[in-house]
Write a protein that holds these residues in place. Structure first.
Motif, PDB file in Angstrom:
ATOM      1  N   LEU A  29      -2.963  20.772  -8.582  1.00 59.80           N
ATOM      2  CA  LEU A  29      -2.838  20.211  -7.000  1.00 59.80           C
ATOM      3  C   LEU A  29      -2.730  18.797  -7.117  1.00 59.80           C
ATOM      4  CD1 LEU A  29      -5.158  22.792  -5.158  1.00 59.80           C
ATOM      5  CD2 LEU A  29      -2.530  22.748  -5.237  1.00 59.80           C
ATOM      6  N   VAL A  30      -1.844  18.182  -6.642  1.00 62.21           N
ATOM      7  CA  VAL A  30      -1.742  16.722  -6.503  1.00 62.21           C
ATOM      8  C   VAL A  30      -1.386  16.207  -4.997  1.00 62.21           C
ATOM      9  CG1 VAL A  30      -1.414  16.487  -8.863  1.00 62.21           C
ATOM     10  CG2 VAL A  30       0.552  16.581  -7.383  1.00 62.21           C
ATOM     11  N   VAL A  31      -1.521  15.051  -4.658  1.00 62.91           N
ATOM     12  CA  VAL A  31      -1.207  14.493  -3.500  1.00 62.91           C
ATOM     13  C   VAL A  31       0.354  13.676  -3.450  1.00 62.91           C
ATOM     14  CG1 VAL A  31      -1.890  12.718  -1.703  1.00 62.91           C
ATOM     15  CG2 VAL A  31      -3.590  14.099  -2.961  1.00 62.91           C
ATOM     16  N   LEU A  32       1.304  14.351  -2.787  1.00 64.43           N
ATOM     17  CA  LEU A  32       2.885  13.806  -3.284  1.00 64.43           C
ATOM     18  C   LEU A  32       3.438  14.747  -1.944  1.00 64.43           C
ATOM     19  CD1 LEU A  32       4.414  12.307  -5.006  1.00 64.43           C
ATOM     20  CD2 LEU A  32       5.180  14.629  -5.822  1.00 64.43           C
ATOM     21  N   LEU A  53       0.847  -1.194  -0.014  1.00 67.29           N
ATOM     22  CA  LEU A  53      -0.021  -0.027  -0.280  1.00 67.29           C
ATOM     23  C   LEU A  53       0.900   1.093  -0.162  1.00 67.29           C
ATOM     24  CD1 LEU A  53      -2.798  -0.822   2.744  1.00 67.29           C
ATOM     25  CD2 LEU A  53      -2.793  -1.064   0.074  1.00 67.29           C
ATOM     26  N   GLY A  54       0.853   2.009  -1.119  1.00 66.71           N
ATOM     27  CA  GLY A  54       1.650   3.213  -1.138  1.00 66.71           C
ATOM     28  C   GLY A  54       1.291   4.313  -0.332  1.00 66.71           C
ATOM     29  N   GLU A  55       2.133   5.020   0.216  1.00 67.45           N
ATOM     30  CA  GLU A  55       1.767   6.313   0.940  1.00 67.45           C
ATOM     31  C   GLU A  55       0.893   7.223   0.118  1.00 67.45           C
ATOM     32  OE1 GLU A  55       5.288   9.293   0.500  1.00 67.45           O
ATOM     33  OE2 GLU A  55       5.840   7.687   1.612  1.00 67.45           O
ATOM     34  N   ASN A  56       0.166   7.898   0.632  1.00 66.99           N
ATOM     35  CA  ASN A  56      -0.558   8.876   0.148  1.00 66.99           C
ATOM     36  C   ASN A  56      -1.648   8.357  -1.184  1.00 66.99           C
ATOM     37  OD1 ASN A  56      -0.150  10.993   1.786  1.00 66.99           O
ATOM     38  ND2 ASN A  56       1.787  11.744   0.592  1.00 66.99           N
ATOM     39  N   THR A  57      -2.012   7.266  -0.879  1.00 74.44           N
ATOM     40  CA  THR A  57      -2.792   6.754  -1.827  1.00 74.44           C
ATOM     41  C   THR A  57      -4.271   6.229  -1.237  1.00 74.44           C
ATOM     42  OG1 THR A  57      -2.297   4.416  -1.195  1.00 74.44           O
ATOM     43  CG2 THR A  57      -0.821   5.603  -2.999  1.00 74.44           C
ATOM     44  N   LEU A  58      -5.245   6.155  -1.965  1.00 76.00           N
ATOM     45  CA  LEU A  58      -6.635   5.846  -1.130  1.00 76.00           C
ATOM     46  C   LEU A  58      -6.642   4.561  -0.498  1.00 76.00           C
ATOM     47  CD1 LEU A  58      -9.100   7.279  -4.056  1.00 76.00           C
ATOM     48  CD2 LEU A  58      -8.261   8.435  -2.005  1.00 76.00           C
ATOM     49  N   ALA A  79      -8.629  17.197  -5.919  1.00 77.34           N
ATOM     50  CA  ALA A  79      -9.975  16.735  -6.260  1.00 77.34           C
ATOM     51  C   ALA A  79     -10.315  15.432  -5.842  1.00 77.34           C
ATOM     52  CB  ALA A  79     -10.672  17.224  -7.435  1.00 77.34           C
ATOM     53  N   GLU A  80      -9.675  14.279  -6.125  1.00 80.18           N
ATOM     54  CA  GLU A  80      -9.831  12.886  -5.920  1.00 80.18           C
ATOM     55  C   GLU A  80      -9.912  12.567  -4.340  1.00 80.18           C
ATOM     56  OE1 GLU A  80      -8.447  10.827  -9.872  1.00 80.18           O
ATOM     57  OE2 GLU A  80      -7.156  11.426  -8.509  1.00 80.18           O
ATOM     58  N   LEU A  81      -8.978  13.368  -3.822  1.00 85.77           N
ATOM     59  CA  LEU A  81      -8.854  13.274  -2.299  1.00 85.77           C
ATOM     60  C   LEU A  81      -9.945  13.854  -1.787  1.00 85.77           C
ATOM     61  CD1 LEU A  81      -7.014  12.691   0.449  1.00 85.77           C
ATOM     62  CD2 LEU A  81      -6.302  15.209  -0.012  1.00 85.77           C
ATOM     63  N   LEU A  82     -10.433  14.746  -1.828  1.00 86.92           N
ATOM     64  CA  LEU A  82     -11.686  15.550  -1.342  1.00 86.92           C
ATOM     65  C   LEU A  82     -13.012  14.654  -1.414  1.00 86.92           C
ATOM     66  CD1 LEU A  82     -11.057  19.152  -1.848  1.00 86.92           C
ATOM     67  CD2 LEU A  82     -10.384  17.819   0.025  1.00 86.92           C
ATOM     68  N   GLY A  83     -12.922  14.121  -2.842  1.00 83.89           N
ATOM     69  CA  GLY A  83     -14.242  13.339  -3.234  1.00 83.89           C
ATOM     70  C   GLY A  83     -14.323  12.039  -2.322  1.00 83.89           C
ATOM     71  N   TRP A  84     -12.980  11.469  -2.092  1.00 85.38           N
ATOM     72  CA  TRP A  84     -12.868  10.321  -1.037  1.00 85.38           C
ATOM     73  C   TRP A  84     -13.068  10.692   0.277  1.00 85.38           C
ATOM     74  CZ3 TRP A  84      -9.715   9.774   3.143  1.00 85.38           C
ATOM     75  CH2 TRP A  84      -9.764   8.334   3.582  1.00 85.38           C
ATOM     76  N   ALA A  85     -12.849  11.792   0.717  1.00 84.40           N
ATOM     77  CA  ALA A  85     -13.276  12.269   2.099  1.00 84.40           C
ATOM     78  C   ALA A  85     -14.516  12.562   2.107  1.00 84.40           C
ATOM     79  CB  ALA A  85     -12.446  13.437   2.312  1.00 84.40           C
ATOM     80  N   GLU A  86     -15.394  12.822   1.142  1.00 86.25           N
ATOM     81  CA  GLU A  86     -16.884  12.901   1.127  1.00 86.25           C
ATOM     82  C   GLU A  86     -17.485  11.677   1.252  1.00 86.25           C
ATOM     83  OE1 GLU A  86     -20.527  14.910  -1.493  1.00 86.25           O
ATOM     84  OE2 GLU A  86     -18.360  15.056  -2.406  1.00 86.25           O
ATOM     85  N   GLN A  87     -16.952  10.660   0.515  1.00 85.94           N
ATOM     86  CA  GLN A  87     -17.553   9.297   0.575  1.00 85.94           C
ATOM     87  C   GLN A  87     -17.514   8.657   2.064  1.00 85.94           C
ATOM     88  OE1 GLN A  87     -15.674   7.476  -2.799  1.00 85.94           O
ATOM     89  NE2 GLN A  87     -17.103   8.372  -4.315  1.00 85.94           N
ATOM     90  N   THR A  88     -16.231   8.954   2.499  1.00 87.21           N
ATOM     91  CA  THR A  88     -16.005   8.159   3.674  1.00 87.21           C
ATOM     92  C   THR A  88     -16.146   8.819   5.066  1.00 87.21           C
ATOM     93  OG1 THR A  88     -13.567   8.855   3.719  1.00 87.21           O
ATOM     94  CG2 THR A  88     -14.031   7.011   2.528  1.00 87.21           C
TER      95      THR A  88
END
Length: 257
Positions: A72-75, A41-46, A115-124
């Motif tokens: 903006l990217v997660v890195l 499981l890589g760091e900073n991945t869903l 944007a994908e990070l925030l979408g995941w946070a909304e779902q979870t």
């Protein structure tokens, strides 16, 4: 606001933390540093973020950087070489080329976007502690982050952290209701900035009981910075901090039992 909300969140760990001799406060929070990375499981991945929540994390600590075209990217790193099959600084890549050519080493998925990070946070429903990496965040660049959060459904689940007070001051000017947390290595930086942020991320070695009490009396949240050993966890618990940032929530949870 996340930093204040973290004081009221115990989530999955509440029962075990109350019972743990090292933790007296049932609202004590555990934040997963870059999720729960492992060999698979890589760091900073869903997947790593999801595992951290399953392990009992109350919040996810993660990082934002900008591409060549200011996307903006997660890195975490300033370069893409350690965690992807590509090389070079993130500032040399456009988002289009990054998505087209680069894959994360463990999941073989594209680098996560903000944007994908925030979408995941909304779902979870996950709370996020997002560090703006680097010191060169201009007002327009900070505004882009703030506008992205304002346009999302998770504004109240997010706090912004940084090593740079000036970056957080810009965040506050653009979004006074967005919580900020200054990451420090010693007490001098705390003393010089009290009243300008909602919280501090401080290593155990820089804290004393009186310092923690002083901050908490002012309504400031005190989180033990990256703590990776039982000795640090015990010290932070004795000092009465509001929570810890740990590399392994599972290891912390097992210790806390």
């Amino acid at each position: 606001m996340l930093v204040r909300r973290l004081l009221a969140l115990a989530l999955v760990l509440t029962a075990s933390l109350v019972a743990a001799p090292a933790v007296a406060d049932p609202d004590f929070t555990v934040t997963a540093h870059r999720g729960a990375p492992s060999r698979t499981l890589g760091e900073n991945t869903l997947p790593a973020f999801g595992r951290a929540l399953s392990d009992g994390a109350t919040a996810i600590e993660t990082d934002l950087r900008r591409t060549k075209d200011d996307k903006l990217v997660v890195l975490h790193d300033s370069g893409v070489g350690r965690t992807t099959n590509c090389a070079g600084p993130i500032g040399a890549w456009t988002l289009r080329d990054l998505m087209r050519k680069c894959r994360e080493d463990t999941s073989h998925q594209p680098v996560l976007t903000a944007a994908e990070l925030l979408g995941w946070a909304e779902q979870t429903g996950a709370s996020l502690m997002i560090e703006l990496k680097g010191s060169n965040w201009s007002i327009p660049q900070v505004r882009e982050v703030v506008n992205l959060l304002k346009g999302s459904a998770v504004f109240d689940q997010v706090a912004i952290s940084s090593l740079r007070l000036t970056v957080l001051q810009r965040v506050h000017r653009l979004a006074p209701n967005l919580d900020t947390q200054l990451i420090v290595s010693g007490w001098r930086k705390v003393r010089a900035s009290i009243g300008q942020v909602e919280g501090y991320n401080v290593p155990a070695s820089a804290l004393t009981t009186s310092r923690v009490k002083r901050l908490r009396r002012k309504g400031i949240v005190v989180v033990g910075g990256y703590a990776d050993s039982p000795a640090q966890w015990r010290r932070l618990a004795r000092l009465g901090v509001d929570g810890v940032v740990v590399p392994s929530v599972r290891a912390y949870s097992e210790w806390a039992r």
